[in-house]
Scaffold this motif. Structure first.
Motif: not given
Length: 215
Positions: A134-141
């Motif tokens: 989730n953190s990775w997806l949020l950072a990518n977003r």
């Protein structure tokens, strides 16, 4: 060359000349560009542009003995210390000291440190597995939003630049046509004035050649 603006700057006591790049074609003629570049160089010699860079900060290692020691090592040309990976492995008890309690205590402390490191590593891996995606997806977003914002700003800037250039070109082409018409009228008036001057001179010569009045 077609001139858009010729005005006197009283403060500098010199002429400021602005040309019409979309109208002027004299730079395409042989030798004109070299002459213009030479004029620019001469202008820079008369009015040099001096850009002063800030002074480099002085290096002070009084409060950093590690940095001072590292700098001395580099100046002496000595190799860097090798990384010690011994902390990754438990310290064995030497055979010669197998009956000493102090040697066993050191080995026990080392094994305990290794155990604690493994526990913390497993805990970090569990946290990463649970929340990392989730953190990775949020950072990518966040990165995607930042890129989209910068791209939109870039596109708007390019559009503004294109509009300014188009407006500038249209204005210069319009003013260039007016300047050409004015130049044609000016040359026509010069030609007519020349013919009138020649006619006047001819008449004056004819009148001066006539004999004077007898009375």
């Amino acid at each position: 060359m077609e001139l858009a603006v010729v005005k006197v700057v009283e403060q500098a006591e010199r002429l400021v000349i602005d040309a019409l790049p979309y109208v002027d074609t004299e730079l395409l003629e042989p030798g004109v560009r070299n002459k213009a570049e030479q004029m620019v160089k001469d202008e820079f010699k008369r009015n040099p542009v001096r850009r002063k860079l800030p002074a480099a900060p002085e290096l002070d290692f009084k409060n950093s003995p590690l940095a001072a020691a590292e700098l001395e090592r580099i100046e002496a040309g000595l190799p860097a210390d090798e990384v010690d990976f011994g902390w990754k492995f438990p310290t064995p008890v030497p055979v010669a000291n197998s009956k000493q309690a102090e040697a066993w205590q050191i080995a026990l402390d080392s094994a305990d440190a290794q155990y604690q490191a493994r526990v913390e590593k497993m805990l970090n891996l569990e946290l990463l597995q649970k929340y990392g995606s989730n953190s990775w997806l949020l950072a990518n977003r966040e990165l995607e939003l930042a890129i989209a914002s910068v791209k939109a700003e870039l596109d708007a800037t390019k559009k503004d630049v294109e509009n300014v250039n188009r407006k500038r070109k249209n204005e210069q082409l319009r003013y260039g046509k007016e300047l050409k018409d004015l130049r044609a009228r000016y040359n026509s008036l010069l030609f007519k004035n020349g013919r009138l001057a020649a006619s006047c001179a001819s008449l004056e010569a004819r009148e001066s050649s006539k004999p004077g009045d007898a009375s």
